[in-house]
Design an enzyme around this catalytic site. Structure first.
Site, PDB file in Angstrom:
ATOM      1  N   SER A 137       0.863  -1.188   0.000  1.00 30.87           N
ATOM      2  CA  SER A 137       0.000   0.000   0.000  1.00 30.87           C
ATOM      3  C   SER A 137       0.892   1.228   0.000  1.00 30.87           C
ATOM      4  O   SER A 137       2.062   1.155   0.408  1.00 30.87           O
ATOM      5  CB  SER A 137      -0.885   0.002   1.256  1.00 30.87           C
ATOM      6  OG  SER A 137      -1.520   1.263   1.427  1.00 30.87           O
ATOM      7  N   TYR A 150      -2.502  -1.356  10.193  1.00 25.93           N
ATOM      8  CA  TYR A 150      -2.443  -1.484   8.740  1.00 25.93           C
ATOM      9  C   TYR A 150      -1.163  -0.880   8.195  1.00 25.93           C
ATOM     10  O   TYR A 150      -0.457  -1.500   7.389  1.00 25.93           O
ATOM     11  CB  TYR A 150      -3.667  -0.807   8.128  1.00 25.93           C
ATOM     12  CG  TYR A 150      -3.756  -0.911   6.626  1.00 25.93           C
ATOM     13  CD1 TYR A 150      -4.289  -2.047   6.027  1.00 25.93           C
ATOM     14  CD2 TYR A 150      -3.339   0.124   5.797  1.00 25.93           C
ATOM     15  CE1 TYR A 150      -4.382  -2.159   4.644  1.00 25.93           C
ATOM     16  CE2 TYR A 150      -3.426   0.027   4.418  1.00 25.93           C
ATOM     17  CZ  TYR A 150      -3.962  -1.118   3.854  1.00 25.93           C
ATOM     18  OH  TYR A 150      -4.058  -1.223   2.484  1.00 25.93           O
TER      19      TYR A 150
END
Length: 249
Positions: A137, A150
């Site tokens: 990401s 995350y």
């Protein structure tokens, strides 16, 4: 008749995982889908004409092992693995629950390591010059306070990708990652539903729009193909130019 190469995509019942499967099928792969969503993964496997749909919680070590054992018993060795399964689980930093933090790490990072290790062992044993693609990401590079686990997990995926690429280069197994920006999937549904949040997200995306799941899938398919035969250990950011802004929250 030459057998098609076989790819496993995790977290493939919908969104980016499903789009990766579509792109790989178009590139001549047979695909196996896995997902924690039993009904969804079976429906998606049928819709795509996949080899199989397998129910697997990527945070559960026993289920990961059972998945690879099933693939070995029922199918043929993998030529490609796409570690796409992941969760965000947002929350306030000061009150963020440690069990939630661990759950995110287990799925997003530990699960990627275990699947990569198992797939690579099988590729080496079968002398397959395979490809492994991990879903990272932009949050491997830039942070958002509301998703601490995350961000930590995706930073870990970036480094794990490099480690695996170095370890497996001698066996001609390439390991890369893709780092999506704002992609129009279920994970972005909350942003899409809030005009102010959507406007803020697009204000830091130079191309001025969310990406599509298929735009991620196409890059994953490229990294699984011979067109990327001299690329390993890299994270390709598919973010509409977002990282180039060097913004801060």
């Amino acid at each position: 008749m030459t057998q098609k190469p076989l790819a496993l995509i995790t977290g493939a019942a919908q969104g980016i995982g499903y789009a990766c499967a579509e792109a790989l099928i178009e590139d001549g792969f047979d695909v196996i889908l896995s997902d924690i969503n039993a009904e969804g993964v079976m429906a998606s496997a049928q819709s795509l004409g996949a080899v199989a749909g397998i129910v697997c919680d990527m945070g559960d070590l026993d289920q990961i092992e059972a998945m690879f054992t099933q693939i070995a018993a029922d199918h043929r060795p993998l030529n490609a693995l796409v570690n796409n399964a992941g969760v965000a689980m947002p929350g306030d930093f000061l009150s963020y629950d440690i069990d939630t933090f661990q759950r995110v790490i287990d799925i997003n990072l530990r699960g990627v390591f275990v699947a990569t290790q198992r797939a690579a062992r099988d590729m080496v044993a079968n002398k397959i010059q395979g490809a492994i693609v991990n879903m990272s990401s932009i949050n491997a590079q830039v942070a958002i306070p509301a998703i601490p686990a995350y961000c930590a997990s995706k930073g870990g995926v970036m480094q794990l990708t490099k480690v695996a690429a170095l370890a497996l280069a001698k066996d001609n197994i390439r390991v890369n990652a893709v780092g999506p920006g704002s992609i129009d999937t279920e994970m972005m549904a909350g942003v899409n539903a809030n005009p102010d949040a959507f406007k803020a997200a697009m204000s830091r995306t130079p191309l001025g729009r969310p990406g599509s799941a298929r735009e991620i899938g196409d890059v994953v398919a490229f990294l699984c193909s011979k067109k990327s035969s001299y690329i390993t250990g890299e994270t390709i950011y598919v973010d509409g130019g977002r990282l180039g802004l060097n913004y801060t929250c």
